[in-house]
Motif scaffolding. Structure first.
Motif, PDB file in Angstrom:
ATOM      1  N   ILE A  23       1.386  -1.063   0.312  1.00  0.00           N
ATOM      2  CA  ILE A  23      -0.211  -0.207   0.028  1.00  0.00           C
ATOM      3  C   ILE A  23       0.826   1.159   0.154  1.00  0.00           C
ATOM      4  O   ILE A  23       2.273   1.447   0.496  1.00  0.00           O
ATOM      5  N   PRO A  24       0.681   2.696  -0.769  1.00  0.00           N
ATOM      6  CA  PRO A  24       1.620   3.441  -0.192  1.00  0.00           C
ATOM      7  C   PRO A  24       1.303   4.080   0.760  1.00  0.00           C
ATOM      8  O   PRO A  24       0.379   4.144   1.789  1.00  0.00           O
ATOM      9  N   PHE A  25       2.894   4.305   1.012  1.00  0.00           N
ATOM     10  CA  PHE A  25       3.346   5.188   2.104  1.00  0.00           C
ATOM     11  C   PHE A  25       2.222   6.144   2.694  1.00  0.00           C
ATOM     12  O   PHE A  25       2.406   6.805   2.052  1.00  0.00           O
ATOM     13  N   GLN A  26       1.798   5.837   3.568  1.00  0.00           N
ATOM     14  CA  GLN A  26       1.399   7.744   4.229  1.00  0.00           C
ATOM     15  C   GLN A  26       2.540   7.381   5.394  1.00  0.00           C
ATOM     16  O   GLN A  26       2.216   6.697   6.730  1.00  0.00           O
ATOM     17  N   GLN A  27       2.508   8.712   6.467  1.00  0.00           N
ATOM     18  CA  GLN A  27       3.148   8.900   7.434  1.00  0.00           C
ATOM     19  C   GLN A  27       2.460   8.256   9.245  1.00  0.00           C
ATOM     20  O   GLN A  27       1.042   9.418   8.216  1.00  0.00           O
ATOM     21  N   ASP A  28       3.340   8.805  10.162  1.00  0.00           N
ATOM     22  CA  ASP A  28       2.413   9.086  11.212  1.00  0.00           C
ATOM     23  C   ASP A  28       2.034  10.230  11.633  1.00  0.00           C
ATOM     24  O   ASP A  28       2.847  11.053  11.442  1.00  0.00           O
ATOM     25  N   ARG A  29       0.742  10.598  11.441  1.00  0.00           N
ATOM     26  CA  ARG A  29       0.706  12.086  11.760  1.00  0.00           C
ATOM     27  C   ARG A  29       1.178  12.592  12.509  1.00  0.00           C
ATOM     28  O   ARG A  29       1.769  13.921  12.117  1.00  0.00           O
ATOM     29  N   ASN A  30       1.489  12.158  13.565  1.00  0.00           N
ATOM     30  CA  ASN A  30       1.945  12.704  15.134  1.00  0.00           C
ATOM     31  C   ASN A  30       3.317  12.779  14.474  1.00  0.00           C
ATOM     32  O   ASN A  30       3.848  14.167  14.617  1.00  0.00           O
ATOM     33  N   LEU A  31       3.845  12.281  13.918  1.00  0.00           N
ATOM     34  CA  LEU A  31       5.334  12.206  14.190  1.00  0.00           C
ATOM     35  C   LEU A  31       6.128  13.130  12.667  1.00  0.00           C
ATOM     36  O   LEU A  31       7.084  14.536  12.939  1.00  0.00           O
ATOM     37  N   TYR A  32       4.304  13.477  11.427  1.00  0.00           N
ATOM     38  CA  TYR A  32       4.148  14.743  10.798  1.00  0.00           C
ATOM     39  C   TYR A  32       4.430  15.583  11.063  1.00  0.00           C
ATOM     40  O   TYR A  32       5.671  16.579  10.718  1.00  0.00           O
ATOM     41  N   TYR A  33       3.494  15.654  12.145  1.00  0.00           N
ATOM     42  CA  TYR A  33       3.210  16.900  12.589  1.00  0.00           C
ATOM     43  C   TYR A  33       4.318  17.889  12.956  1.00  0.00           C
ATOM     44  O   TYR A  33       4.888  18.720  12.583  1.00  0.00           O
ATOM     45  N   LEU A  34       5.068  16.767  14.025  1.00  0.00           N
ATOM     46  CA  LEU A  34       6.192  17.559  15.254  1.00  0.00           C
ATOM     47  C   LEU A  34       7.300  17.100  13.690  1.00  0.00           C
ATOM     48  O   LEU A  34       7.913  18.283  14.925  1.00  0.00           O
ATOM     49  N   SER A  35       8.080  16.906  12.914  1.00  0.00           N
ATOM     50  CA  SER A  35       8.967  17.069  12.206  1.00  0.00           C
ATOM     51  C   SER A  35       8.894  17.022  11.150  1.00  0.00           C
ATOM     52  O   SER A  35      10.278  17.811  10.612  1.00  0.00           O
ATOM     53  N   GLY A  36       7.488  17.317   9.748  1.00  0.00           N
ATOM     54  CA  GLY A  36       7.877  17.039   9.109  1.00  0.00           C
ATOM     55  C   GLY A  36       8.031  15.946   7.964  1.00  0.00           C
ATOM     56  O   GLY A  36       8.634  16.783   6.222  1.00  0.00           O
ATOM     57  N   VAL A  37       8.348  14.790   8.630  1.00  0.00           N
ATOM     58  CA  VAL A  37      10.001  13.554   7.630  1.00  0.00           C
ATOM     59  C   VAL A  37       8.542  13.140   7.448  1.00  0.00           C
ATOM     60  O   VAL A  37       8.220  12.825   8.027  1.00  0.00           O
ATOM     61  N   ASP A  38       8.639  12.942   6.448  1.00  0.00           N
ATOM     62  CA  ASP A  38       7.318  12.417   5.313  1.00  0.00           C
ATOM     63  C   ASP A  38       8.695  11.017   4.924  1.00  0.00           C
ATOM     64  O   ASP A  38       7.943  10.377   3.479  1.00  0.00           O
ATOM     65  N   GLN A  39       9.026  10.093   5.773  1.00  0.00           N
ATOM     66  CA  GLN A  39       9.939   8.903   5.077  1.00  0.00           C
ATOM     67  C   GLN A  39       9.768   7.705   5.827  1.00  0.00           C
ATOM     68  O   GLN A  39       9.368   8.257   7.298  1.00  0.00           O
ATOM     69  N   GLU A  40       9.595   7.011   5.796  1.00  0.00           N
ATOM     70  CA  GLU A  40       9.418   5.220   6.579  1.00  0.00           C
ATOM     71  C   GLU A  40      10.347   5.326   7.094  1.00  0.00           C
ATOM     72  O   GLU A  40      11.844   5.130   7.268  1.00  0.00           O
ATOM     73  N   GLU A  41      11.036   3.917   8.365  1.00  0.00           N
ATOM     74  CA  GLU A  41      11.542   4.289   9.391  1.00  0.00           C
ATOM     75  C   GLU A  41      12.105   5.093   9.864  1.00  0.00           C
ATOM     76  O   GLU A  41      13.352   5.350   9.989  1.00  0.00           O
ATOM     77  N   SER A  42      11.367   5.681  10.340  1.00  0.00           N
ATOM     78  CA  SER A  42      11.928   6.639  10.985  1.00  0.00           C
ATOM     79  C   SER A  42      11.397   7.614  12.443  1.00  0.00           C
ATOM     80  O   SER A  42      10.611   6.469  12.315  1.00  0.00           O
ATOM     81  N   ILE A  43      12.355   7.493  13.251  1.00  0.00           N
ATOM     82  CA  ILE A  43      12.123   8.063  14.621  1.00  0.00           C
ATOM     83  C   ILE A  43      12.359   9.240  15.455  1.00  0.00           C
ATOM     84  O   ILE A  43      13.201   9.506  15.056  1.00  0.00           O
ATOM     85  N   LEU A  44      11.408   9.567  16.478  1.00  0.00           N
ATOM     86  CA  LEU A  44      11.594  10.603  16.788  1.00  0.00           C
ATOM     87  C   LEU A  44      11.463  10.971  17.981  1.00  0.00           C
ATOM     88  O   LEU A  44      11.011  10.259  18.760  1.00  0.00           O
ATOM     89  N   VAL A  45      12.940  11.262  18.505  1.00  0.00           N
ATOM     90  CA  VAL A  45      12.459  11.675  19.943  1.00  0.00           C
ATOM     91  C   VAL A  45      13.053  12.893  20.766  1.00  0.00           C
ATOM     92  O   VAL A  45      13.506  13.654  20.676  1.00  0.00           O
ATOM     93  N   LEU A  46      12.212  12.910  21.646  1.00  0.00           N
ATOM     94  CA  LEU A  46      12.465  14.626  22.050  1.00  0.00           C
ATOM     95  C   LEU A  46      12.467  14.587  23.739  1.00  0.00           C
ATOM     96  O   LEU A  46      11.873  13.354  24.574  1.00  0.00           O
ATOM     97  N   PHE A  47      13.324  14.557  23.971  1.00  0.00           N
ATOM     98  CA  PHE A  47      13.922  14.304  25.076  1.00  0.00           C
ATOM     99  C   PHE A  47      14.595  16.302  26.436  1.00  0.00           C
ATOM    100  O   PHE A  47      15.896  16.244  25.899  1.00  0.00           O
ATOM    101  N   PRO A  48      13.532  17.307  26.549  1.00  0.00           N
ATOM    102  CA  PRO A  48      13.365  18.588  26.724  1.00  0.00           C
ATOM    103  C   PRO A  48      14.921  18.582  28.274  1.00  0.00           C
ATOM    104  O   PRO A  48      15.905  19.867  27.742  1.00  0.00           O
TER     105      PRO A  48
END
Length: 409
Positions: A23-48
């Motif tokens: 199926i054509p890839f659709q990014q996790d909306r939260n990851l996209y919202y927080l980072s703008g990254v629209d690519q599979e196999e990506s992880i965002l870590v936020l640790f203030p």
């Protein structure tokens, strides 16, 4: 977030269909919202509160190379990832467990990403779910919290750039609708109408439909989620269109009802104008402080009065109604408004009051099997600090006379 805590967000999976198809890839909306990254196999870590300042925001990406670029297309380099996201620290995915172990030694709590939308029905184990299971097994001494309530509040109030993007999606939907008004005539097929929309969407840099489109002629309109779009449109029928273009991952959500023959009958126009009146009055209620549940009760009163005028209900129906399922629900059984944004049914905590810059649909309808038609009218509006909401679909024809004029031009 609580002190000394970190949050993790994973990309969605690329889902297999069979053989080597996906199926054509659709990014996790939260990851996209927080980072703008629209690519599979990506992880965002936020640790203030990370000890090292460079570890307060981290992106982990699949390492790219020339072979991947040739076979799959260009992927994000570390430099390009910074340009897209603003996150300075980018590691390759191979380093995730080593770096994450270091971070978890400093953290006391982890916020995990879960889908708690009120309409969610997830049967597939997602990449995020697998990660959360691994996390709890690998770090059982850490407290675990949900990032979802934070994201629901953040995402429900739109930034000006988000509103501009949704406006662009609505503008593309407008082009599709105007194209269809010149195309529809007795004998066309529902799927041909769908194709006309798709043609216009793609040529305007949309990836296509924001959700599965509904092109429902005649009695098909009385099936709320009719998506087969396979019938021939006959003279005298109405066509209920529930269609919206996607643009840059943001949705639009439009409903219009048009006559196959280019003219409404007297009865069709009478019912149509009542639904339009409900929509206009309901829109005025979408102001800061309004509670979603109370709003729907007020819209129910509008619908009840309209259906009495139309002869669909009589006074006895209303006097004897079940408060949990009012009489008007026989002909208008769905809600009137939902949040809209990155998802067509977007995040937003419905028990909290509406705020300025939230985007809602307004979509009253009536479904009358005994008369052979259903009508739904829907616009997307932005709640304003003062005054009536701003209609992002203000340029999409909706008046019955205007639709007739355009169809007969």
């Amino acid at each position: 977030m609580k002190p000394n805590s970190l949050a993790v967000f994973n990309s969605n999976d690329v889902y297999p269909i069979g053989a080597d198809s996906t199926i054509p890839f659709q990014q996790d909306r939260n990851l996209y919202y927080l980072s703008g990254v629209d690519q599979e196999e990506s992880i965002l870590v936020l640790f203030p509160d990370a000890v090292k300042p460079e570890h307060r925001e981290i992106l982990f990406l699949r390492e790219t190379n020339e072979h991947i670029a040739v076979w799959e297309g260009e992927k994000l380099t570390k430099e390009k990832a910074f340009e897209v996201s603003g996150v300075k620290t980018v590691y390759w995915l191979d380093d995730f467990q080593k770096i994450f172990y270091e971070l978890m030694a400093q953290a006391e709590m982890v916020y995990v990403n879960t889908n708690e939308h009120y309409r969610a029905n997830v049967e597939t184990e997602t990449r995020e779910a697998r990660f959360n299971k691994w996390l709890k097994e690998s770090y059982p001494a850490h407290a675990v919290a949900k990032s979802n309530p934070i994201l629901q509040r953040l995402r429900s109030v739109k930034d000006s750039l988000e509103i501009e993007t949704i406006q662009q999606a609505c503008a593309i939907t407008e082009k599709g609708f105007k194209r269809v008004l010149g195309f529809v005539k007795p004998g066309v097929w529902e799927f041909e109408i769908e194709a006309e929309f798709m043609h216009e969407f793609l040529r305007n840099r949309s990836r296509g439909f924001a959700y599965t489109p509904i092109v429902a002629s005649g009695q098909n309109a009385n099936v709320l989620h009719y998506i087969e779009n396979k019938a021939q449109c006959k003279e005298g029928e109405l066509i209920l269109l529930d269609i919206g273009a996607e643009y840059a991952n943001y949705a639009s959500d439009m409903s219009r009802t048009i006559p196959v023959s280019g003219r409404f009958t007297k009865r069709q126009k009478e019912v149509y104008n009542k639904i339009l009146s409900i929509k206009d009055e309901a829109t005025k209620m979408l102001v800061p402080g309004t509670l979603w549940a109370e709003y729907h009760k007020e819209v129910g009163k509008l619908a009840t009065a309209a259906f009495l005028d139309l002869g669909l209900l009589d006074k006895a129906d209303v006097q004897n109604e079940n408060p949990d399922w009012p009489a008007y629900k026989k002909y208008f059984m769905h809600g009137t408004s939902h949040h809209m944004g990155l998802d067509t049914h977007d995040y937003g905590l419905l028990h909290e009051p509406m705020q300025a810059n939230m985007v809602f649909t307004v979509e009253p309808g009536v479904y009358i099997p005994e008369e052979g038609f259903g009508i739904r009218l829907e616009d997307d509006v932005v709640v304003q600090e003062k005054g009536e909401p701003f209609n992002l679909m203000r340029n999409i024809p909706i008046l019955a006379d205007e639709i007739e004029d355009l169809m007969n031009a």
